[in-house]
Design a protein around this motif. Sequence first.
Motif, mmCIF file in Angstrom:
data_model
loop_
_atom_site.group_PDB
_atom_site.id
_atom_site.type_symbol
_atom_site.label_atom_id
_atom_site.label_comp_id
_atom_site.label_asym_id
_atom_site.label_seq_id
_atom_site.Cartn_x
_atom_site.Cartn_y
_atom_site.Cartn_z
ATOM 1 N N ASP A 219 -1.492 -32.770 -2.040
ATOM 2 C CA ASP A 219 -2.669 -32.019 -2.441
ATOM 3 C C ASP A 219 -3.736 -31.631 -1.419
ATOM 4 O O ASP A 219 -4.741 -30.957 -1.812
ATOM 5 C CB ASP A 219 -3.462 -32.694 -3.784
ATOM 6 C CG ASP A 219 -2.356 -32.243 -4.940
ATOM 7 O OD1 ASP A 219 -1.427 -31.386 -4.976
ATOM 8 O OD2 ASP A 219 -2.333 -33.209 -6.007
ATOM 9 N N VAL A 220 -3.593 -32.746 -0.524
ATOM 10 C CA VAL A 220 -4.654 -32.573 0.532
ATOM 11 C C VAL A 220 -4.429 -31.691 1.966
ATOM 12 O O VAL A 220 -5.263 -31.287 2.551
ATOM 13 C CB VAL A 220 -4.814 -34.154 0.775
ATOM 14 C CG1 VAL A 220 -6.003 -34.316 1.991
ATOM 15 C CG2 VAL A 220 -5.327 -34.826 -0.303
ATOM 16 N N VAL A 221 -2.963 -31.565 2.135
ATOM 17 C CA VAL A 221 -2.481 -31.113 3.441
ATOM 18 C C VAL A 221 -2.814 -29.547 3.502
ATOM 19 O O VAL A 221 -3.041 -28.929 2.270
ATOM 20 C CB VAL A 221 -1.253 -30.986 3.787
ATOM 21 C CG1 VAL A 221 -0.837 -32.493 4.007
ATOM 22 C CG2 VAL A 221 -0.291 -30.785 2.393
ATOM 23 N N VAL B 150 2.363 -38.625 12.043
ATOM 24 C CA VAL B 150 0.999 -38.663 12.684
ATOM 25 C C VAL B 150 0.350 -37.610 11.856
ATOM 26 O O VAL B 150 0.935 -36.636 11.787
ATOM 27 C CB VAL B 150 1.066 -38.270 14.140
ATOM 28 C CG1 VAL B 150 -0.284 -38.073 14.598
ATOM 29 C CG2 VAL B 150 1.890 -39.279 14.874
ATOM 30 N N ALA B 151 -0.717 -38.061 11.365
ATOM 31 C CA ALA B 151 -1.738 -37.092 10.438
ATOM 32 C C ALA B 151 -2.855 -36.815 11.321
ATOM 33 O O ALA B 151 -3.701 -37.749 11.695
ATOM 34 C CB ALA B 151 -1.946 -37.905 9.203
ATOM 35 N N VAL B 152 -3.006 -35.530 11.455
ATOM 36 C CA VAL B 152 -4.540 -34.952 12.116
ATOM 37 C C VAL B 152 -5.186 -34.348 11.064
ATOM 38 O O VAL B 152 -4.842 -33.552 10.361
ATOM 39 C CB VAL B 152 -4.165 -34.127 13.259
ATOM 40 C CG1 VAL B 152 -5.439 -33.523 13.962
ATOM 41 C CG2 VAL B 152 -3.264 -34.795 14.360
ATOM 42 N N ALA B 153 -6.743 -34.801 10.953
ATOM 43 C CA ALA B 153 -7.256 -34.244 9.900
ATOM 44 C C ALA B 153 -8.698 -33.688 10.487
ATOM 45 O O ALA B 153 -9.047 -34.040 11.630
ATOM 46 C CB ALA B 153 -7.865 -35.252 8.868
ATOM 47 N N LEU C 9 -6.069 -31.274 6.704
ATOM 48 C CA LEU C 9 -4.944 -32.270 7.017
ATOM 49 C C LEU C 9 -3.690 -31.693 7.486
ATOM 50 O O LEU C 9 -3.044 -30.815 6.702
ATOM 51 C CB LEU C 9 -4.579 -33.394 5.949
ATOM 52 C CG LEU C 9 -3.668 -34.239 6.083
ATOM 53 C CD1 LEU C 9 -3.995 -35.448 7.251
ATOM 54 C CD2 LEU C 9 -3.558 -35.150 4.625
ATOM 55 N N ARG C 10 -2.986 -31.959 8.285
ATOM 56 C CA ARG C 10 -1.782 -31.672 8.765
ATOM 57 C C ARG C 10 -0.968 -32.659 9.286
ATOM 58 O O ARG C 10 -1.468 -33.564 10.128
ATOM 59 C CB ARG C 10 -1.723 -30.844 10.147
ATOM 60 C CG ARG C 10 -0.442 -30.285 10.613
ATOM 61 C CD ARG C 10 -0.204 -28.616 10.535
ATOM 62 N NE ARG C 10 -0.571 -27.835 9.351
ATOM 63 C CZ ARG C 10 -1.167 -26.747 9.681
ATOM 64 N NH1 ARG C 10 -1.460 -26.032 10.794
ATOM 65 N NH2 ARG C 10 -1.305 -26.024 8.490
#
Length: 188
Positions: free
Chosen positions: A58-60, A78-81, A122-123
């Motif tokens: 729900d955040v991406v 790896v999460a980039v926000a 967020l990706r």
Amino acid sequence: MSEVRAGMLLLATPALRDPHFCDTVVLVLDAGGEGAFGVVLNRPTALPVAAVLEAWSDVVAEPDVLFSGGPVETDGAVAVALRRTDPTAEPEVLGLREVVDRLVLLDLDTPVELVSDELDGLRIFAGYAGWGADQLDREIEEGSWYVVPGTASDVFRVDTATLRRDVLRRQPGDLAWHSTRPVDPEVN
């Protein structure tokens, strides 16, 4: 421009024949004397985030799929926000590590409810791109990469199909001309 630092983009040149990086745009997340690492921005997969990391679905940002971040550790994420607020003006938030400006790395073990209100985007990337000490500098010197400034909107584009061309087009001078170059100029 060839100084590589966090927040810069690496655009694969036609000289780069490695199939892992052909026509890619890589966001540099860290660079220094020991090497560099980043994620490929223009390789979405068909796998929905909900299928592997349901808590973050729900955040991406759209499209809500995993992206192929590169050939290293493809079984990891790896999460980039993008933070809503300037991290220099706000207190440190558990689970977020500043990259540049409002771009941050997100520790996916952090409970979603602790950080979801902090994020504008967020990706999530499966794997990453990595270079050892001086390796990326050598690749740039041999003409494999264009090094250009990046923006947060590059990271969170919905349609990444024309990202490389669009980033080239906005560059000053001769570099913009490369946006119209055919994939294989010899067939032209």
